[in-house]
Structure formats: C-alpha cells, structure tokens
Design a protein around this motif. Sequence first.
Motif, PDB file in Angstrom:
ATOM      1  N   THR A 617       0.851  -1.187   0.000  1.00 32.88           N
ATOM      2  CA  THR A 617       0.000   0.000   0.000  1.00 32.88           C
ATOM      3  C   THR A 617       0.883   1.232   0.000  1.00 32.88           C
ATOM      4  O   THR A 617       1.924   1.267   0.666  1.00 32.88           O
ATOM      5  N   ASP A 621      -3.573   5.855  -1.314  1.00 28.28           N
ATOM      6  CA  ASP A 621      -4.484   4.770  -1.694  1.00 28.28           C
ATOM      7  C   ASP A 621      -5.809   4.914  -0.974  1.00 28.28           C
ATOM      8  O   ASP A 621      -5.878   5.396   0.162  1.00 28.28           O
ATOM      9  N   GLY A 623      -9.660   2.574  -0.435  1.00 21.32           N
ATOM     10  CA  GLY A 623     -10.293   1.284  -0.672  1.00 21.32           C
ATOM     11  C   GLY A 623     -11.101   0.859   0.535  1.00 21.32           C
ATOM     12  O   GLY A 623     -11.459   1.677   1.393  1.00 21.32           O
ATOM     13  N   GLU A 631      -8.033  -3.287   1.432  1.00 23.43           N
ATOM     14  CA  GLU A 631      -8.013  -3.656   0.019  1.00 23.43           C
ATOM     15  C   GLU A 631      -8.112  -2.389  -0.818  1.00 23.43           C
ATOM     16  O   GLU A 631      -9.208  -1.857  -1.037  1.00 23.43           O
ATOM     17  N   PRO A 632      -6.980  -1.866  -1.300  1.00 25.90           N
ATOM     18  CA  PRO A 632      -7.026  -0.631  -2.090  1.00 25.90           C
ATOM     19  C   PRO A 632      -7.677  -0.854  -3.449  1.00 25.90           C
ATOM     20  O   PRO A 632      -7.524  -1.911  -4.067  1.00 25.90           O
ATOM     21  N   CYS A 633      -8.401   0.193  -3.889  1.00 20.88           N
ATOM     22  CA  CYS A 633      -9.016   0.129  -5.221  1.00 20.88           C
ATOM     23  C   CYS A 633      -8.694   1.358  -6.067  1.00 20.88           C
ATOM     24  O   CYS A 633      -9.206   1.508  -7.166  1.00 20.88           O
ATOM     25  N   GLY A 634      -7.879   2.241  -5.544  1.00 19.56           N
ATOM     26  CA  GLY A 634      -7.505   3.426  -6.311  1.00 19.56           C
ATOM     27  C   GLY A 634      -6.529   4.268  -5.526  1.00 19.56           C
ATOM     28  O   GLY A 634      -6.186   3.970  -4.380  1.00 19.56           O
ATOM     29  N   LYS A 714     -15.308   4.637   1.555  1.00 15.62           N
ATOM     30  CA  LYS A 714     -13.986   4.032   1.446  1.00 15.62           C
ATOM     31  C   LYS A 714     -13.056   4.633   2.490  1.00 15.62           C
ATOM     32  O   LYS A 714     -13.421   5.527   3.231  1.00 15.62           O
TER      33      LYS A 714
END
Length: 792
Positions: A617, A621, A623, A631-634, A714
């Motif tokens: 990470t 980040d 998420g 759990e990163p998503c961007g 998020k």
Amino acid sequence: MRLLDVATVLDIEKDIQRAGPHTKFFEECGGGTAEYVILSHRWGDEVDYNEMARLMRMTESDRNEIKRRAGYEKIIKTCEQALRDGYRWIWIDTCCIDRRRSSELSEAVNSMYRWYRKSQKCYAYLNDVEDSTFPTKQDFNKFAKFNGWPEWFSRGWTLQELIAPKQVEFFNKDWVPIGGKQDLAGMLEKITHIPPGVLKHGRIPRTVCVAQIMSWAADRETTRMEDRAYSLLGLFDVNMPILYGEGEKAFRRLQLEIIRTFNDHSIFAWNPKGQFDWLGGVLAGDPSHFRGCHDIEKVELDEFVDEVMDYYQSGPSMAASRKFACLRSCYFTLRQQLLRQQLSSELFIVTNAGIQICLPVVPHCDSSSVFRAILACRDYYGNLITIDLTSPELQSSYRISAAVRFRHSRPELRTLYLACSAPDTEKYHYFKLDDRHASYYDFTRRGTFPREFTSDTITVSSLTNDLVVIVYVNDGAKSRFAVAVGFYLGQGRVHVAYDEYSATDEVPWRDFAKRVSDRLWSAPIEDCFVSGVKCAHLPRAIWDARVVWYSGNKQTNVMIDVERCSGCCIGPRERIAASNDWDTFDTPGFMKTVHNFRGLKLDGKHVWFYECSDQRTILGDYGAYSNGTFEPCGNIFEDMQALGIDPVDPAYHPVVSCVSSDSNVLHGKHDSLAIEFRFQDKCLTCYSPMGLSLPTNQQLVLLLKAFSSHLTGKHLVTTVIQCSDISRGDREGGRRDSESGECSLRTVSCFRFDLEYQIRHLRVTIPSQSQAVVSLSAPLRVHRFGEENLPA
C-alpha cells in the motif's frame, strides 16, 4: 491651609520697586477663621508655589517670563475680582500647594472638598467661553471635544468644586461674569445630571445613593488616572492615603472605603444597561462604569424586605387548596420577619476572601455556579436592580455579563464573598477554525463580531459568557451565513445561522452578525454536546452551511463547510456525532482515531495504527477496510493525473516527519538508528524509520472535497511510516528479524459529507529495499519531500 494675600499681590503688580526680596505673598491659616474666595479653573501654563514664593528673588528676566504666563494672569484677575468683592484672601490650587512635599499634597487632596465648602465664594473661570452669557445649549462647533459644553464641565476635579461651595460665580475668558450657580441650577442639571437641590444647598442628602454620585463623574476626565478617584473623596466624605503611581487601584481603594462607611448596595449597580461585557470583581473599574446610573435610587431595609417577599410569594405555590391558605400566610409572615432580621444584621465586611455580604439570590436553570443577586436599589422604572455572579468551585463570587434562563423561583438568602478584582490567573478556551472547505464554493470570511479576529484561533475567557460571530460571504451569489462560537455556563458552544433577508436588502455584514448575536443570547439554551454537526440551508441558494465540532477541556476544533443541498432542506436536522483528536498529528480534515493498538510519534505527536501483513500500500491509496484487512481500489494521485492535475506540484508533495516512540532508541544492525516500542507482550524494533503524510494545505483539502463523491464509504491512506527493516521480539528478549521491511500507515474513512472522517491506522509490509531517509538524530522539523535535501 495656605492663603494668598490679595493686597500684596496687587501692590507688587502695580509697583514692583516697592517690594523687597522678603515680601510675603502667603499666610498660613490653620484655624480656618479667615474669609476667602477660591478659584476653580482648567489648568494650563501655570505658576506653582515655588515660583510664586521666589518671585521677588528672581532675576528680572525670569520674573518677566513668569508674568507672561496665562496662569499668572489668572492669579492677578482673581485677586482683582476678590478685591472688588471685598475679600483679602484667595486660594488657588496651582500656587497655594507645595507639591514637592507629599504630606502637604496628601493633606490638600483629602481636605479640598472642605476648603471649597468653607469658602465665601468660588470663581469658576471658563477659559473657552467667549460670549457674555452662559451657554444654554450644546454647541459642538465651539466645544467639539467636550460633548458640546465648555471644557470645565468635563474635568474630574471641577465636580466637587461645583457642588461644595455655597456660591459659584462663572466668568468667561475675559473675566466677565456670566451667571451664578443658584440661578443656573436648572441648566447645570441638564449638563451634569446633578439635582438642583444638591446644587443650590451645596450638600448631598443621604437619600442620594452611591451609584448616582458616581454617575456625575462618569464622563469626566483627569490628567492623572489616580485623580479620577482622589477627586471624589470629598463627595463621599472619606479619606485615604494619596499614592500616585498606583493607577486603577486608586478607584478600587476608594470603593472599599465607601463600603466601609456606607451600607449601600448601589455601589454594585454599575453598568446597569449592559453597555459592555465584564468578567471580574464586583467593584467598577472607573467612574465611567456608572454611566446611566443617575436615576438609581436606594431602597431602605423595610421596603426592600417587602419587595423581596412580593417576589418570593410570586414563585411556585406551596399548595393549591384553600385549607393551606392560613398555613401559607403564617409561613410568609415568619419568613418576612426572619428575612428582615438577617438583612439588618448583615453589613459589609471586607475580608481577604472578598466583600462579605448577605443577599437574596435566584439560581440559574442550567448551572449551579451561576446566580442572580438582588440589590437594595431600584432603577428609573421602580424595578429592583440585579447583578449576575458566578462562583467557580465554590470560591469567591465574580461578576459576569447578564445571563439568561434564570429560574422563576423564590429567592434564597446567601452569605457571599464578592471578589474585589478579576481572578489572578485567567482561564481561556480556544476555538480553532478550519474554514478551508468553505472556499470551494467561493465563500470567504468577511469579519468577526463583536471583537476582531484575523487568525484561525479565537480565544475567549472560560470564566465568563462570551460569543463571537464569524460571517462568511459569497459576493457573486449574494449569499452569506454566520458561524457563532462561544463559551457559556462552562461549555464551548457552536452554532450556524443563515441570513433571512433577501440579497437586495443590502444589510451590512456587521448588522447581520449583531442580529445573529442578539438572537443567540436570547434563545433558550440547548443541550451541550462534546461533538456534533449542525446545518443551515442558505435561502435563495443550492447550498447548506455546515459546522462540525469537537470540544476538549481547553480547545474546540471547528470545521466550516458548504455543500450542495441534498434536496431535503425542510424540517429539523438530525444531530450527527463527530469528533477529532486535537493533539494528534495534523490531517487534511476533521478526523478521529477509532482504535488504539500500537503507537509511534510523528514529530512528537502520537499516531496509532493497526497491524496488517502481506499487503502493498502506498500513500494516497483508498479502498475498503474491514477487520484489519485493507483492500485498495484506487489512488488519489492517479486520479489527479486522469483529471489533468499535476501530482508533482509541490503543493501535493508528502510531508516528511521524524519518527520516535515512548520506548527505547537503539543502535541495531545495518549500523543505523532504530526505535523500539512495546505493546502487551510483544516488542517491535524499526530501523531507520521515516514518516510520510499527505499535506494539510488548502489545495489538498479542496482536492479531497472534489473527490468526496467516489471516496464515499472508502478509506484513505493518509500516513505511511517506512523503515529499512523491522525486528520482532518478546519482553524476555527473544527476537526474530523480519524478511522484509514494513511500514505503518493510517487510513481515513470518507463519507459523502467529507468532514465526517474517521481515522483508522494500518501497518503493512513493503519491499525490503525501502531506503532510510530520515535519522532520529535530526531536529524535529517538517520537510517536504523533494523541496530540500533531507538529513541522512
């Protein structure tokens, strides 16, 4: 008392050759049998005692210099007028007091009222009146500096010089008589508020209360601060040592002398209309605090008891049925007798703890330490005057500005110790404002009311009731709102209000702020919460103004935001809990630590985090986070590139911080500095740690606001602590080295209302090739990555 010989002065003035070096101008008159006239005037270029006594021993040039002074001409004109009136002696304060001798000066100040009283006549010289008649109306062209009247009426010492003499004759600048006190009593009352009876008879009757006498001096000035008190000694027939240099303490000493002499509650009735806020002792700061008290009357004991009992019987009824009527009557009769007995036996007593006094008080609805005391004096409308007091921690009682929401209940008698002055150690509460979000929709801070603050921290006293209103304006949209922060009854309070008037009314922002302030002071006191969110929909606009706050013992953090209205603007808003770690590391928004597992320090401030593993990470980040798993998503910096914003802009560079802990600082492998910290039965050692955080400047705050729609629900990584290696161990000293370096990172949960952040902290694994960039031996300074060389 030293008198000036009229004949000697005039003879020398006519023929200086007839006088010798031993000619005596003065005669000591200790018995007080001589008849004399006295001068009342405004000081200018005067001749003092030493100069007058040495006049015949001076050189001719020095003597001529003195004779050219306006003060010498006043002496000659006074002597000429006294001679015409058939008097041999005169007294003038400028030349009949040897001010080099403190004992003589003290005697003169304490005796001056009596000396004016015993004079046969007083000449009042008005040096700025040119007409041959006494002024009958205010003239701001001629007397602009003195409220439209001659300057003589604005001076402190001339008050007693007007009242004490039996006769006062006024003269204009050319020494033409323009009227006497007896004939001008009505006009003098208009100018000075002194009743005609006092002016005509030269005596102050016992029915005139202390506050009324003080009001006569409210608009008068003196050259020396202490003289505002010393010039009033004779009016109250009190004496005290003269100590020039004591400043405002002189007026406090005067009030204490009056308290020791008179049992008059009106001395506490200053500031009757609440013209100014006050926190401190029950004694006034100077005579101007009694402005507006000329209509106050003293209430005698029997009448005071009757009026208190009327108030007492108007409280909640003891019983509603008839059979208790007789019992009620007997109860109130007995209560009235006890009240009269207790009040009559309680006089003022000045103690180290304050002024001991017994008063009927009414408690406050919301605070046991605040109450309203009823005084034995009434205002112009016949109402008993009250003052509001607070007794923090059951100590001495301090006077505060007028409060609201007092109980409609029967007064209770209390023995109070009224503080004479403000607390030695003032206590303050701080409101730290963050209004960067408001600028997203072009709202800027226009000003504050009633006091001016330009910084982001507003300081108020935590012992008084205080309120500051901050106005925010969007000039293009002609829309505005106000945020009010204050301290009331021991709690910090925050409000937001909109402008009800249309944009075409063009009401000045100060008037809008005052209207908000007045409305909040008169509104019922709502329950106080440590944290919360309040909203106000702005009329004629698509926006909501919102405030979020979190209060600590000494500081309240307040964030101001403007959001597009969601469409449900009608009806009350639900209160939302919000909070913030006021002493933690700075973050780009209003944030709260949820769990505290492990902790390090960034630049000396605690940062808490969770433990996570096998995750890569980086800073920025966002998420999903749940049960220790992130759990990163961007990444916000990648989103910036997609929008054409340059993430390399120095405004978005990470902030580099020194990392430390409350545990040991060690030298370990790689011959680099390391820190060790412990939690429960585990021990963790970080080698060459470095902290990287998102900046907290305006640009990033507004960027997060722009991203708030897709960040909703998020979590955002706001801080990363990097290190070259990490070792684990236990309290017994066992230790194992990790296979790769690790970092700690902090995430923030984001909502639609992006001010309602909640902080969560993670520690995740990163590649072992991470480099050490900050040494703990470096000073605790903040460095922006890439802007300057970092210490090794």
